[in-house]
Design an enzyme around this catalytic site. Sequence first.
Site, PDB file in Angstrom:
ATOM      1  CB  SER A 134       1.829   2.840  -1.178  1.00 17.48           C
ATOM      2  OG  SER A 134       1.126   3.967  -1.157  1.00 17.48           O
TER       3      SER A 134
ATOM      4  CE1 TYR B  23      -2.784  -0.465  -0.615  1.00 18.99           C
ATOM      5  CE2 TYR B  23      -2.463   1.954  -1.244  1.00 18.99           C
ATOM      6  CZ  TYR B  23      -2.351   0.967  -1.655  1.00 18.99           C
ATOM      7  OH  TYR B  23      -1.521   0.060  -1.924  1.00 18.99           O
TER       8      TYR B  23
END
Length: 243
Positions: free
Chosen positions: A131, A144
Amino acid sequence: MSTRTAVVTGASSGIGEATARELAKQGYHVYIGARRVDRLERLAAEIGGTALPLDVTDDASVEAFAAAIEHANVLVNNAGGAKGLAPVAQADLDDWRWMWETNVLGTLRVTKALLPKLIASGDGLIVTITSVAAFEAYENGSGYTSAKHAQAVLHRTLRTELLGQPVRLTEIAPGAVETEFSLVRFGGDAERAAKVYEGIDNLVADDIAEIVGFVASRPPHVNLDQIIVKPRDQAAAGRFHRR
């Protein structure tokens, strides 16, 4: 083996599902793994693949999954996700554990289990979907972003450790992709999840799947190390142009 095989984790929806379709179009026999087996079975019937139950947070599940795969040319580490959006001071440790188990240790378990088969193929490829959160930090996202940073470092370390082996490694780091990602992050709150993508011309799962397909179609001597892909409306993890 005459039939090239690909393995896709987290294939019951989103990027994983789209990637399985893309690789099947390229002629791969695709093994798809996830916890939602009913969805997998429908997808497997559509693409002529093999559906296998998989919980990347469970050692026994990963071992059984890998044992059912005779040989592997491509592994797409796609299983992962986020839970919650809390500042460090209010961090939910269970959410952190889930994110680290799924994104980091899940990638480790599956990669470790299938690595001998990828090497034995003589032309292996490991694609890890990380990501933009593997490169940046943003407010309320430390659980995250830290997990994605760790997952990315795992993948990048393996790139060095496998130097000289017949295995390529590609990290694909997407920005905003409109999938079930935010629905999971917000515990099924569809209204809150929809606001994440509101007013943005987002990426969709097929955009990332096409990139995986391009990577997989490169000749063996070509290694695309890192690919960062964002919608035009996104400059950084939390910076968007909204209409």
